[in-house]
Design a protein around this motif. Structure first.
Motif, PDB file in Angstrom:
ATOM      1  N   GLY A   4      20.077  59.152  15.640  1.00 57.82           N
ATOM      2  CA  GLY A   4      18.564  58.903  15.639  1.00 57.82           C
ATOM      3  C   GLY A   4      18.374  57.922  14.860  1.00 57.82           C
ATOM      4  O   GLY A   4      17.101  57.806  14.041  1.00 57.82           O
ATOM      5  N   ALA A   5      19.105  56.823  14.619  1.00 62.71           N
ATOM      6  CA  ALA A   5      18.650  55.830  13.695  1.00 62.71           C
ATOM      7  C   ALA A   5      17.462  55.009  14.050  1.00 62.71           C
ATOM      8  O   ALA A   5      17.134  55.174  15.073  1.00 62.71           O
ATOM      9  N   ARG A   6      16.807  54.768  13.012  1.00 61.68           N
ATOM     10  CA  ARG A   6      15.459  53.994  13.187  1.00 61.68           C
ATOM     11  C   ARG A   6      15.768  52.575  13.736  1.00 61.68           C
ATOM     12  O   ARG A   6      14.853  51.880  14.529  1.00 61.68           O
ATOM     13  N   GLU A   7      16.902  51.939  13.405  1.00 63.41           N
ATOM     14  CA  GLU A   7      16.840  50.393  13.377  1.00 63.41           C
ATOM     15  C   GLU A   7      18.399  50.014  13.481  1.00 63.41           C
ATOM     16  O   GLU A   7      19.204  50.646  12.604  1.00 63.41           O
ATOM     17  N   HIS A   8      18.629  48.786  13.903  1.00 63.47           N
ATOM     18  CA  HIS A   8      20.067  48.369  13.515  1.00 63.47           C
ATOM     19  C   HIS A   8      19.669  46.669  13.658  1.00 63.47           C
ATOM     20  O   HIS A   8      18.873  46.353  14.387  1.00 63.47           O
ATOM     21  N   VAL A   9      20.417  45.943  12.792  1.00 62.99           N
ATOM     22  CA  VAL A   9      20.446  44.672  12.622  1.00 62.99           C
ATOM     23  C   VAL A   9      21.627  43.963  12.412  1.00 62.99           C
ATOM     24  O   VAL A   9      22.604  44.486  11.748  1.00 62.99           O
ATOM     25  N   THR A  10      21.802  42.956  12.915  1.00 66.76           N
ATOM     26  CA  THR A  10      23.128  41.954  12.801  1.00 66.76           C
ATOM     27  C   THR A  10      22.936  40.952  11.849  1.00 66.76           C
ATOM     28  O   THR A  10      22.059  40.079  12.093  1.00 66.76           O
ATOM     29  N   PHE A  11      23.929  40.903  10.738  1.00 70.61           N
ATOM     30  CA  PHE A  11      23.775  39.595   9.787  1.00 70.61           C
ATOM     31  C   PHE A  11      24.944  38.787   9.989  1.00 70.61           C
ATOM     32  O   PHE A  11      25.936  39.486  10.743  1.00 70.61           O
ATOM     33  N   GLY A  12      24.838  37.477   9.751  1.00 69.04           N
ATOM     34  CA  GLY A  12      26.038  36.836   9.854  1.00 69.04           C
ATOM     35  C   GLY A  12      27.033  37.111   8.900  1.00 69.04           C
ATOM     36  O   GLY A  12      26.874  37.972   8.033  1.00 69.04           O
ATOM     37  N   GLY A  13      28.159  36.684   9.304  1.00 69.60           N
ATOM     38  CA  GLY A  13      29.075  37.347   8.583  1.00 69.60           C
ATOM     39  C   GLY A  13      29.957  36.128   7.682  1.00 69.60           C
ATOM     40  O   GLY A  13      29.451  35.090   7.341  1.00 69.60           O
ATOM     41  N   CYS A  14      31.229  36.603   6.943  1.00 67.16           N
ATOM     42  CA  CYS A  14      31.604  35.523   5.991  1.00 67.16           C
ATOM     43  C   CYS A  14      33.234  36.068   6.226  1.00 67.16           C
ATOM     44  O   CYS A  14      33.716  36.735   6.144  1.00 67.16           O
ATOM     45  N   LEU A  15      33.963  34.778   6.287  1.00 67.76           N
ATOM     46  CA  LEU A  15      35.294  34.701   6.347  1.00 67.76           C
ATOM     47  C   LEU A  15      35.896  33.572   5.720  1.00 67.76           C
ATOM     48  O   LEU A  15      35.548  32.134   6.177  1.00 67.76           O
ATOM     49  N   GLU A  16      36.264  33.650   4.392  1.00 70.87           N
ATOM     50  CA  GLU A  16      36.805  32.513   3.573  1.00 70.87           C
ATOM     51  C   GLU A  16      38.340  32.404   3.306  1.00 70.87           C
ATOM     52  O   GLU A  16      38.905  33.603   3.529  1.00 70.87           O
ATOM     53  N   GLU A  17      38.795  31.553   2.733  1.00 68.32           N
ATOM     54  CA  GLU A  17      40.192  31.346   2.556  1.00 68.32           C
ATOM     55  C   GLU A  17      40.697  32.390   1.635  1.00 68.32           C
ATOM     56  O   GLU A  17      39.825  33.091   0.867  1.00 68.32           O
ATOM     57  N   GLY A  18      41.755  32.957   1.824  1.00 74.93           N
ATOM     58  CA  GLY A  18      42.387  34.348   1.105  1.00 74.93           C
ATOM     59  C   GLY A  18      42.354  35.425   1.829  1.00 74.93           C
ATOM     60  O   GLY A  18      42.481  36.669   1.446  1.00 74.93           O
ATOM     61  N   ALA A  19      41.112  35.540   2.851  1.00 75.46           N
ATOM     62  CA  ALA A  19      41.183  36.626   3.649  1.00 75.46           C
ATOM     63  C   ALA A  19      42.326  37.316   4.170  1.00 75.46           C
ATOM     64  O   ALA A  19      43.313  36.762   4.593  1.00 75.46           O
ATOM     65  N   ARG A  20      42.332  38.823   3.986  1.00 78.08           N
ATOM     66  CA  ARG A  20      43.367  39.591   4.493  1.00 78.08           C
ATOM     67  C   ARG A  20      43.500  39.695   5.832  1.00 78.08           C
ATOM     68  O   ARG A  20      42.419  39.542   6.673  1.00 78.08           O
ATOM     69  N   GLY A  21      44.733  39.871   6.492  1.00 75.41           N
ATOM     70  CA  GLY A  21      44.802  40.124   8.116  1.00 75.41           C
ATOM     71  C   GLY A  21      45.144  39.026   8.852  1.00 75.41           C
ATOM     72  O   GLY A  21      44.720  37.820   8.541  1.00 75.41           O
ATOM     73  N   TRP A  22      45.944  39.179   9.688  1.00 76.00           N
ATOM     74  CA  TRP A  22      46.635  38.285  10.543  1.00 76.00           C
ATOM     75  C   TRP A  22      45.386  37.437  11.416  1.00 76.00           C
ATOM     76  O   TRP A  22      45.540  36.298  11.473  1.00 76.00           O
ATOM     77  N   VAL A  23      44.678  38.304  11.848  1.00 74.86           N
ATOM     78  CA  VAL A  23      43.330  37.458  12.679  1.00 74.86           C
ATOM     79  C   VAL A  23      42.751  36.676  11.744  1.00 74.86           C
ATOM     80  O   VAL A  23      42.392  35.791  12.281  1.00 74.86           O
ATOM     81  N   ALA A  24      42.202  37.212  10.758  1.00 70.71           N
ATOM     82  CA  ALA A  24      41.457  36.700   9.829  1.00 70.71           C
ATOM     83  C   ALA A  24      42.172  35.128   9.536  1.00 70.71           C
ATOM     84  O   ALA A  24      41.565  34.028   9.474  1.00 70.71           O
TER      85      ALA A  24
END
Length: 168
Positions: free
Chosen positions: A113-133
């Motif tokens: 029963g959440a009142r609201e959802h919002v999507t914010f922009g993300g951030c992916l910068e050099e040094g990020a972990r993970g193969w996909v990143a």
């Protein structure tokens, strides 16, 4: 007595943590007592009067720690006001228009029963972990698309809703 608000978040590289900390800071400035805590470290939400939960989006899914947090605490979350957020688009789209929740987040909203959802922009910068990143960065698609003034406005509105008098 000031109301206590939990801001739980799931993040891989820290981008969503900074959003959660910003939200908690605004809630504090608005007279609430807010704590930003990694979703995987939360054992009990019952000490909190309200909850904001968010997670980074990865391949169209919320961060696993946030998904597990909502699932583990579903009953308690359904008994208090809850707002949800996602962070993810690696372009300016989240600041330009409302982006609906991904299907799994929409189901979570309905269950608690959440009142609201919002999507914010993300951030992916050099040094990020993970193969996909690393592949995304190698393809030139990284960057910081978090809109902190928008995040702060949203958090201030959430604070007003939390503190609004309840109509009898």
């Amino acid at each position: 007595m000031t109301m206590k608000v939990l801001v739980a978040y799931g993040t891989t590289n820290g981008s969503t943590r900074r959003i959660a900390e910003t939200i908690a800071g605004v809630l504090d400035a608005e007279g609430l007592t807010a704590r930003a805590v990694p979703a995987g470290a939360v054992d009990d939400v019952t000490p909190y009067d309200a909850v904001v939960a968010g997670g980074g989006l990865y391949a169209g899914r919320w961060h696993k720690d946030t998904r597990r947090f909502v699932r583990r605490n579903r009953s308690a979350l359904a008994e208090r006001p809850v707002w949800l957020f996602s962070s993810g688009p690696l372009d300016p789209s989240a600041s330009e228009r409302d982006i609906p929740p991904v299907p799994g987040v929409r189901k979570a909203m309905e269950r608690i029963g959440a009142r609201e959802h919002v999507t914010f922009g993300g951030c992916l910068e050099e040094g990020a972990r993970g193969w996909v990143a690393r592949m995304i960065l190698r393809g030139g698609k990284g960057g910081d698309f978090r809109d902190f003034p928008r995040i702060e406005r949203w958090a201030a509105r959430v604070a007003r809703e939390i503190t609004a008098p309840v109509a009898l």
